[in-house]
Design an enzyme around this catalytic site. Structure first.
Site, PDB file in Angstrom:
ATOM      1  N   CYS A  35       0.821  -1.215   0.000  1.00  0.00           N
ATOM      2  CA  CYS A  35       0.000   0.000   0.000  1.00  0.00           C
ATOM      3  C   CYS A  35       0.857   1.267   0.000  1.00  0.00           C
ATOM      4  O   CYS A  35       0.682   2.146  -0.846  1.00  0.00           O
ATOM      5  CB  CYS A  35      -0.993  -0.012   1.159  1.00  0.00           C
ATOM      6  SG  CYS A  35      -0.311   0.093   2.829  1.00  0.00           S
ATOM      7  N   HIS A  84      -2.816   1.307   6.769  1.00  0.00           N
ATOM      8  CA  HIS A  84      -3.141   1.258   5.341  1.00  0.00           C
ATOM      9  C   HIS A  84      -3.279   2.665   4.782  1.00  0.00           C
ATOM     10  O   HIS A  84      -3.801   3.562   5.450  1.00  0.00           O
ATOM     11  CB  HIS A  84      -4.431   0.468   5.100  1.00  0.00           C
ATOM     12  CG  HIS A  84      -4.658   0.175   3.650  1.00  0.00           C
ATOM     13  ND1 HIS A  84      -3.833  -0.676   2.936  1.00  0.00           N
ATOM     14  CD2 HIS A  84      -5.564   0.640   2.763  1.00  0.00           C
ATOM     15  CE1 HIS A  84      -4.250  -0.720   1.678  1.00  0.00           C
ATOM     16  NE2 HIS A  84      -5.291   0.071   1.545  1.00  0.00           N
ATOM     17  N   HIS A  96      -5.733   2.143  -4.576  1.00  0.00           N
ATOM     18  CA  HIS A  96      -4.806   1.578  -3.584  1.00  0.00           C
ATOM     19  C   HIS A  96      -4.393   0.164  -3.953  1.00  0.00           C
ATOM     20  O   HIS A  96      -4.923  -0.440  -4.883  1.00  0.00           O
ATOM     21  CB  HIS A  96      -5.434   1.623  -2.181  1.00  0.00           C
ATOM     22  CG  HIS A  96      -6.567   0.654  -1.965  1.00  0.00           C
ATOM     23  ND1 HIS A  96      -6.794   0.046  -0.749  1.00  0.00           N
ATOM     24  CD2 HIS A  96      -7.552   0.202  -2.783  1.00  0.00           C
ATOM     25  CE1 HIS A  96      -7.861  -0.734  -0.837  1.00  0.00           C
ATOM     26  NE2 HIS A  96      -8.341  -0.662  -2.055  1.00  0.00           N
TER      27      HIS A  96
END
Length: 120
Positions: A35, A84, A96
């Site tokens: 991420c 995240h 993402h």
């Protein structure tokens, strides 16, 4: 969404070229990403250095707590432990690299616990 600033827009455009790339933990591109690897790679293409981890990226700019104030290309931090991060894609969407077994993709911002955005 409000239009992206120059560098946020450039970072978002770079990330869009990686749609479908596989998620690999610890990967920072250019063929696979985790991420924060995706977000740091994307900003690097825009000539902007940001930290490597999502927790550090959470402190890399101005925090934005209202989703209605997010602009395309802003970092978006999820989960209470800030593990995240993605890029705001407009219209309530995030671009993402979700997790192992997935690819870089768009997803609704509401699918994960939003904490805040970061404008670099």
């Amino acid at each position: 969404a409000k239009p992206a600033s120059g560098r946020a827009g450039a970072a978002f455009a770079a990330a869009q070229t990686k749609l479908g790339s596989p998620y690999v933990y610890g990967a920072t591109g250019p063929s696979s990403f985790d991420c924060s690897g995706l977000t740091s790679w994307a900003y690097a293409q825009a000539g902007v250095g940001i930290p490597r981890t999502s927790q550090a990226q959470a402190n890399a700019g101005t925090r934005i707590y209202s989703q209605s104030d997010l602009q395309i290309g802003d970092l978006v931090i999820f989960y209470g432990d800030q593990h995240h991060v993605g890029l705001y894609a407009g219209n309530g969407q995030v671009l993402h690299a979700p997790r192992t077994g997935t690819v870089v993709r768009y997803e609704s911002i509401g699918n994960m616990p939003f904490q805040f955005g970061v404008r670099v």
